[in-house]
Design a protein around this motif. Structure first.
Motif, PDB file in Angstrom:
ATOM      1  N   ASP A  82       5.682  11.921   3.740  1.00 18.29           N
ATOM      2  CA  ASP A  82       4.476  12.044   4.568  1.00 18.29           C
ATOM      3  C   ASP A  82       3.177  11.966   3.770  1.00 18.29           C
ATOM      4  O   ASP A  82       2.112  11.751   4.347  1.00 18.29           O
ATOM      5  CB  ASP A  82       4.515  13.366   5.352  1.00 18.29           C
ATOM      6  CG  ASP A  82       4.629  14.578   4.429  1.00 18.29           C
ATOM      7  OD1 ASP A  82       5.274  14.458   3.359  1.00 18.29           O
ATOM      8  OD2 ASP A  82       4.084  15.643   4.763  1.00 18.29           O
ATOM      9  N   SER A  83       3.278  12.106   2.435  1.00 17.88           N
ATOM     10  CA  SER A  83       2.035  12.092   1.647  1.00 17.88           C
ATOM     11  C   SER A  83       1.374  10.732   1.743  1.00 17.88           C
ATOM     12  O   SER A  83       2.011   9.705   1.536  1.00 17.88           O
ATOM     13  CB  SER A  83       2.319  12.384   0.175  1.00 17.88           C
ATOM     14  OG  SER A  83       2.865  13.668   0.060  1.00 17.88           O
ATOM     15  N   GLY A  84       0.125  10.710   2.052  1.00 17.77           N
ATOM     16  CA  GLY A  84      -0.616   9.453   2.110  1.00 17.77           C
ATOM     17  C   GLY A  84      -0.482   8.714   3.425  1.00 17.77           C
ATOM     18  O   GLY A  84      -1.003   7.617   3.560  1.00 17.77           O
ATOM     19  N   LEU A  85       0.234   9.280   4.393  1.00 18.14           N
ATOM     20  CA  LEU A  85       0.343   8.608   5.689  1.00 18.14           C
ATOM     21  C   LEU A  85      -0.753   9.111   6.631  1.00 18.14           C
ATOM     22  O   LEU A  85      -1.033  10.311   6.673  1.00 18.14           O
ATOM     23  CB  LEU A  85       1.703   8.900   6.335  1.00 18.14           C
ATOM     24  CG  LEU A  85       2.948   8.274   5.722  1.00 18.14           C
ATOM     25  CD1 LEU A  85       4.157   8.524   6.618  1.00 18.14           C
ATOM     26  CD2 LEU A  85       2.767   6.781   5.496  1.00 18.14           C
ATOM     27  N   SER A 105       0.858  -1.183   0.000  1.00 22.07           N
ATOM     28  CA  SER A 105       0.000   0.000   0.000  1.00 22.07           C
ATOM     29  C   SER A 105       0.897   1.238   0.000  1.00 22.07           C
ATOM     30  O   SER A 105       2.105   1.144   0.281  1.00 22.07           O
ATOM     31  CB  SER A 105      -0.869   0.000   1.248  1.00 22.07           C
ATOM     32  OG  SER A 105      -0.056   0.267   2.381  1.00 22.07           O
ATOM     33  N   GLY A 106       0.313   2.391  -0.300  1.00 25.07           N
ATOM     34  CA  GLY A 106       1.085   3.627  -0.321  1.00 25.07           C
ATOM     35  C   GLY A 106       1.833   3.837   0.985  1.00 25.07           C
ATOM     36  O   GLY A 106       3.033   4.159   0.988  1.00 25.07           O
ATOM     37  N   GLY A 107       1.134   3.648   2.096  1.00 22.66           N
ATOM     38  CA  GLY A 107       1.750   3.842   3.404  1.00 22.66           C
ATOM     39  C   GLY A 107       2.871   2.850   3.670  1.00 22.66           C
ATOM     40  O   GLY A 107       3.922   3.210   4.204  1.00 22.66           O
ATOM     41  N   GLU A 108       2.656   1.582   3.256  1.00 29.91           N
ATOM     42  CA  GLU A 108       3.696   0.559   3.452  1.00 29.91           C
ATOM     43  C   GLU A 108       4.957   0.896   2.667  1.00 29.91           C
ATOM     44  O   GLU A 108       6.075   0.711   3.142  1.00 29.91           O
ATOM     45  CB  GLU A 108       3.170  -0.816   3.012  1.00 29.91           C
ATOM     46  CG  GLU A 108       2.189  -1.430   4.005  1.00 29.91           C
ATOM     47  CD  GLU A 108       1.533  -2.696   3.472  1.00 29.91           C
ATOM     48  OE1 GLU A 108       1.107  -3.507   4.300  1.00 29.91           O
ATOM     49  OE2 GLU A 108       1.428  -2.863   2.230  1.00 29.91           O
ATOM     50  N   LYS A 109       4.740   1.419   1.467  1.00 29.67           N
ATOM     51  CA  LYS A 109       5.906   1.794   0.655  1.00 29.67           C
ATOM     52  C   LYS A 109       6.724   2.874   1.347  1.00 29.67           C
ATOM     53  O   LYS A 109       7.952   2.837   1.375  1.00 29.67           O
ATOM     54  CB  LYS A 109       5.460   2.297  -0.721  1.00 29.67           C
ATOM     55  CG  LYS A 109       5.073   1.187  -1.668  1.00 29.67           C
ATOM     56  CD  LYS A 109       4.687   1.758  -3.024  1.00 29.67           C
ATOM     57  CE  LYS A 109       4.174   0.651  -3.931  1.00 29.67           C
ATOM     58  NZ  LYS A 109       3.414   1.148  -5.062  1.00 29.67           N
ATOM     59  N   LYS A 110       6.019   3.873   1.903  1.00 32.25           N
ATOM     60  CA  LYS A 110       6.717   4.984   2.561  1.00 32.25           C
ATOM     61  C   LYS A 110       7.468   4.492   3.798  1.00 32.25           C
ATOM     62  O   LYS A 110       8.604   4.892   4.061  1.00 32.25           O
ATOM     63  CB  LYS A 110       5.724   6.087   2.935  1.00 32.25           C
ATOM     64  CG  LYS A 110       5.040   6.735   1.726  1.00 32.25           C
ATOM     65  CD  LYS A 110       6.051   7.370   0.783  1.00 32.25           C
ATOM     66  CE  LYS A 110       5.433   7.931  -0.478  1.00 32.25           C
ATOM     67  NZ  LYS A 110       4.783   9.216  -0.337  1.00 32.25           N
ATOM     68  N   LYS A 111       6.811   3.611   4.553  1.00 31.70           N
ATOM     69  CA  LYS A 111       7.484   3.060   5.734  1.00 31.70           C
ATOM     70  C   LYS A 111       8.715   2.268   5.329  1.00 31.70           C
ATOM     71  O   LYS A 111       9.742   2.287   6.000  1.00 31.70           O
ATOM     72  CB  LYS A 111       6.523   2.138   6.496  1.00 31.70           C
ATOM     73  CG  LYS A 111       5.618   2.867   7.453  1.00 31.70           C
ATOM     74  CD  LYS A 111       5.005   1.861   8.405  1.00 31.70           C
ATOM     75  CE  LYS A 111       4.045   2.530   9.354  1.00 31.70           C
ATOM     76  NZ  LYS A 111       3.341   1.513  10.176  1.00 31.70           N
ATOM     77  N   ASN A 112       8.587   1.559   4.211  1.00 31.56           N
ATOM     78  CA  ASN A 112       9.712   0.767   3.731  1.00 31.56           C
ATOM     79  C   ASN A 112      10.897   1.665   3.349  1.00 31.56           C
ATOM     80  O   ASN A 112      12.056   1.293   3.546  1.00 31.56           O
ATOM     81  CB  ASN A 112       9.257  -0.081   2.540  1.00 31.56           C
ATOM     82  CG  ASN A 112      10.252  -1.177   2.190  1.00 31.56           C
ATOM     83  OD1 ASN A 112      11.103  -1.531   3.016  1.00 31.56           O
ATOM     84  ND2 ASN A 112      10.151  -1.697   0.989  1.00 31.56           N
ATOM     85  N   GLU A 113      10.603   2.844   2.829  1.00 31.47           N
ATOM     86  CA  GLU A 113      11.679   3.791   2.523  1.00 31.47           C
ATOM     87  C   GLU A 113      12.404   4.198   3.807  1.00 31.47           C
ATOM     88  O   GLU A 113      13.636   4.253   3.849  1.00 31.47           O
ATOM     89  CB  GLU A 113      11.118   5.051   1.831  1.00 31.47           C
ATOM     90  CG  GLU A 113      10.516   4.821   0.457  1.00 31.47           C
ATOM     91  CD  GLU A 113      11.520   4.379  -0.585  1.00 31.47           C
ATOM     92  OE1 GLU A 113      11.526   3.185  -0.910  1.00 31.47           O
ATOM     93  OE2 GLU A 113      12.309   5.214  -1.058  1.00 31.47           O
ATOM     94  N   ILE A 114      11.614   4.475   4.848  1.00 32.12           N
ATOM     95  CA  ILE A 114      12.216   4.887   6.121  1.00 32.12           C
ATOM     96  C   ILE A 114      12.989   3.727   6.760  1.00 32.12           C
ATOM     97  O   ILE A 114      14.048   3.921   7.357  1.00 32.12           O
ATOM     98  CB  ILE A 114      11.124   5.412   7.091  1.00 32.12           C
ATOM     99  CG1 ILE A 114      10.471   6.658   6.479  1.00 32.12           C
ATOM    100  CG2 ILE A 114      11.701   5.746   8.458  1.00 32.12           C
ATOM    101  CD1 ILE A 114      11.447   7.797   6.163  1.00 32.12           C
TER     102      ILE A 114
END
Ligand SMILES: Nc1ncnc2c1ncn2[C@@H]1O[C@H](COP(=O)(O)OP(=O)(O)OP(=O)(O)O)[C@@H](O)[C@H]1O
Ligand SMILES: [Mg+2]
Lengths: 464, 253
Positions: free
Chosen positions: B173-176, B147-156
């Motif tokens: 932060d977009s989409g979180l 999901s969008g949020g999972e992708k962002k967390k994976n980046e972090i």
């Protein structure tokens, strides 16, 4: 010196005649019948040229131009994998190794089962050994005769008939009705050609009984310092009603090797046959797979991968003949091509008028990573039934540049990133292997090859 | 640490960045805001080394070295990290295997030995826990179907295991949702020290409540048209970009 195709044929024919004479003396009429049928088929056939539609992209001239006189059978290592436990049969130059000297080497980490017959009464019972030993066994006689009759009633191509004609003694695996063989049966083929070009012709007769289940692994492994040699292998596979065979084929022949392979699969109703292939070695490789669906509710799976570098040439041909209703075939062949490598895929599926309600899926995908590499893909689907589900296709592409960039921004070198993506592309095939441990065994050879390519690329980059 | 001088960047002959000047010192957090299409991601990708973008003039130095002379992977191993606005899906590569490979590539670059399997497991476990991520995540293919949020967390997560010197977060932060945002911000704050620096690209002042910036820049039409402290972000949140666009327009008249 022999020059013309006819001369070359005569050389092989005289080898077959010699074998027919030898067999006549001692091996009983079933073996003789096979060999005589092979002789007739070979005599009536001719070696293909590129004018033959199915050989358009692959010339066998180079194979036939060699003289195969090498007879060395000295040094030999049968590398038994540690990823899975198996009943192992080792072959040197196409011949099942039985003498004591080799036994000790085989025994190192594995077991020597030149005739691992266990009574068919037990769940685990099966025969794996040479055909002549099998035929001497009264319990196997009937099964063998009926399979031999079937073989002698179907056309046999030039390479298969040559192999069957020349082979010392085919390997024979019989899984009796209802047997569930828990350990894979591993056939390891090695060729020693240090003393000159050698040709070997491994031939396998595989019979899986009614309700029986087995896994068979064929490995064609490289030996150190091998020169030119030729492996011409063929198998006839019978899977009985509701039987299940998973057949693995790992081909890592030496750099100078020619390799031709023919598998012909006869399946009874409700049976499942899967072949899982990695083609990594050799200079020129041609693999023919022929599956016929002559009964209902048959499943066949063909999953294969190949990697070529330098001027390696790999040609995979499959023919799936859907003649009866309610059957399923899945096929996925993926390849990665480097340098001046050449890949060919010719996949033919025929759905005959009677074959209603069948599903047939076929896909071929290749990554062509060098401007000098060539992939020829020809998926062919001919449908003569109206109530079927079929799909086929071919894709040829490069590595995704966005993915490469992403990986490199994490500190992976260009080569490491490419290797990772190639692995990911091919893993799709390996993920279909039903046996995880055998998959790991295949992966180890794949990784070795991709790492070699990556190191070679890195060195070339450093020099230029 | 990072010094960008009069940077001009074009793609296919179309100018996108038109004279960027930016200096970032160790320990600092810079926020970059600006309307859609103003060039924020382009700037981030040029720092990371995307070769599709042509630097037509100007310089970027990083730790007194010419950054533009380094390959993408060399920049990464020198401590630059980009959290993508749109992380790439890579089917067939397991997240765990990928994380191990990048940690070891970084260690090799610094002349350190590979981590043992046990140390690696410990590292991955502690970082996933810190980010409130399920371990199952590690066995999935990289970003594939995330999901969008999972992708962002994976980046972090990748940033956390690599521990970069300069991290650029492009709209992480977009989409979180607010909980995920707090976790991501905590992750960043836990990493902050006097040696490293962050560039945080965002559209939302909200993030800056959690990650306090030292500077806020407005990128508009390929240039940094205004810089200030965190109060600038509040003003933008309240008034939008029109007043800035007007300022720019009247300055050029
Ligand atoms: N590869 C490319 N090819 C063509 N145009 C591009 C390319 N990359 C960026 N652009 C254009 O450059 C401009 C700046 O894009 P960029 O992605 O840097 O904006 P941004 O500030 O990050 O926007 P957003 O806030 O929407 O993420 C846009 O007009 C965009 O369409
Ligand atoms: Mg952007």
């Amino acid at each position: 010196m022999h020059n013309t195709a006819e001369d070359i044929k005569q050389v092989f024919l005289s080898q077959i005649d010699q074998k027919v004479k030898d067999v006549n003396g001692h091996a009983g009429h079933v073996g003789l019948k096979l060999r005589e049928y092979a002789r007739t088929s070979f005599d009536q056939g001719s070696f293909p040229t590129r004018k033959d539609e199915d050989w358009k992209y692959t010339s066998v001239k180079a194979i036939l131009a060699e003289e195969y006189n090498g007879a060395s059978k000295s040094e030999f290592t049968c590398s038994i994998p540690d990823q899975f436990e198996a009943t192992t049969l080792c072959f040197l130059n196409g011949v099942l190794v039985t003498n004591d000297e080799h036994k000790t080497k085989v025994a190192n980490g594995g077991e020597d089962n030149t005739a691992a017959y266990v009574s068919s009464g037990s769940q685990e019972g099966f025969f794996a050994g040479s055909l002549s030993v099998a035929m001497a066994n009264p319990e196997l006689k009937e099964t063998l005769s009926s399979s031999v009759d079937k073989i002698c009633n179907t056309p046999m191509g030039i390479f298969e008939s040559m192999g069957l004609g020349i082979n010392e003694d085919p390997v024979c695996i019989v899984i009796p009705d209802n047997a569930q063989v828990s350990k894979p049966i591993h056939l390891i083929y090695a060729t020693d050609s240090k003393d000159g070009a050698t040709a070997s012709h491994p031939y396998a007769l595989i019979i899986v009984g009614k309700n029986a289940k087995a896994e068979i692994v064929e490995s064609y492994l490289p030996q150190a310092d091998n020169g030119v040699y030729y492996t011409n292998t063929a198998s006839r596979i019978f899977v009985g009603a509701n039987g299940h065979l998973d057949h693995y084929r790992l081909q890592v022949e030496g750099k100078e090797a020619f390799h031709t392979a023919q598998s012909t699969i006869h399946q009874d109703r409700d049976s499942t046959y899967g072949v899982y292939i990695a083609e990594l070695g050799g200079k020129l490789m041609r693999n023919n797979i022929h599956v016929s669906h002559d009964s209902e509710n048959i499943t066949s799976n063909i999953y294969g991968l190949f990697v070529v570098q330098g001027s390696q040439h790999m040609d995979t041909q499959s023919f799936i003949d859907h003649a009866k209703p309610h059957c399923l075939s899945n096929e996925l062949i993926k390849g990665v091509l480097h340098d001046r490598g050449r890949g060919v895929f010719n996949g033919k599926i025929i759905v005959r008028p009677d074959a209603q309600k069948i599903n047939a899926y076929q896909h071929n995908a290749a990554l062509v990573l060098s401007p000098d590499a060539v992939m020829d893909s020809k998926p062919q689907l001919e449908i003569f039934a109206d109530d079927v589900k079929c799909s086929h296709g071919a894709t040829i592409g490069q590595l995704n540049p966005d993915a490469l960039f992403y990986l490199k921004t994490r500190g992976l070198s260009d080569d490491a990133a490419k290797t990772l993506l190639k692995n990911a592309f091919l893993k799709d095939v390996i993920d279909h292997f039903p046996n995880r441990d055998i998959a790991l065994y295949f992966e180890s050879y794949l990784e070795k090859k991709l790492t070699q390519i990556s190191i070679k690329n890195a060195t070339e980059k450093a020099i230029s | 640490m990072l010094n960008i001088r009069d940077l001009h960047v074009a793609v296919e002959d179309m100018a996108i960045l038109k004279g960027i000047n930016l200096e970032i010192k160790p320990g600092e957090v810079h926020a970059i805001m600006g309307p859609n299409g103003s060039g924020k991601s382009t700037l981030a990708q040029v720092i990371a080394g995307k070769d599709e973008y042509e630097v037509t003039s100007g310089t970027i130095t990083y730790k007194n070295e010419d950054l533009l002379d380094l390959e993408v992977d060399e920049r990464a191993r020198a401590g630059i990290f980009l959290a993508f606005q749109y992380p790439v899906e890579i089917p067939g590569v397991s997240t765990a295997h990928f994380l191990k490979s990048i940690v070891n590539a970084g260690r090799e670059g610094r002349g350190e030995d590979e981590l043992s399997a046990v140390e690696m497991l410990k590292l991955l476990r502690s970082k996933t826990q810190m980010l409130g991520m399920d371990q199952k995540f590690l066995s999935r293919a990289l970003n594939d179907g995330f999901s969008g949020g999972e992708k962002k967390k994976n980046e972090i997560l990748q940033m956390a295991v690599l521990n970069p010197k300069l991290a650029i977060l492009d709209e992480t932060d977009s989409g979180l949702d607010i909980d995920a945002l707090k976790i991501v911000a905590d992750g960043v704050n836990a990493m902050r020290n006097n040696d490293n620096a962050f560039i945080v690209v965002t559209h939302y002042q909200r993030l800056l409540n959690y990650i306090e910036p030292d500077f806020v820049h407005v990128l508009y039409n390929g240039q940094i048209v205004k810089s200030g402290d965190k109060s600038l972000a509040l003003k933008l949140e309240e008034k939008g970009y029109d007043w800035i666009k007007e300022e720019v327009a009247s300055a050029t008249v």
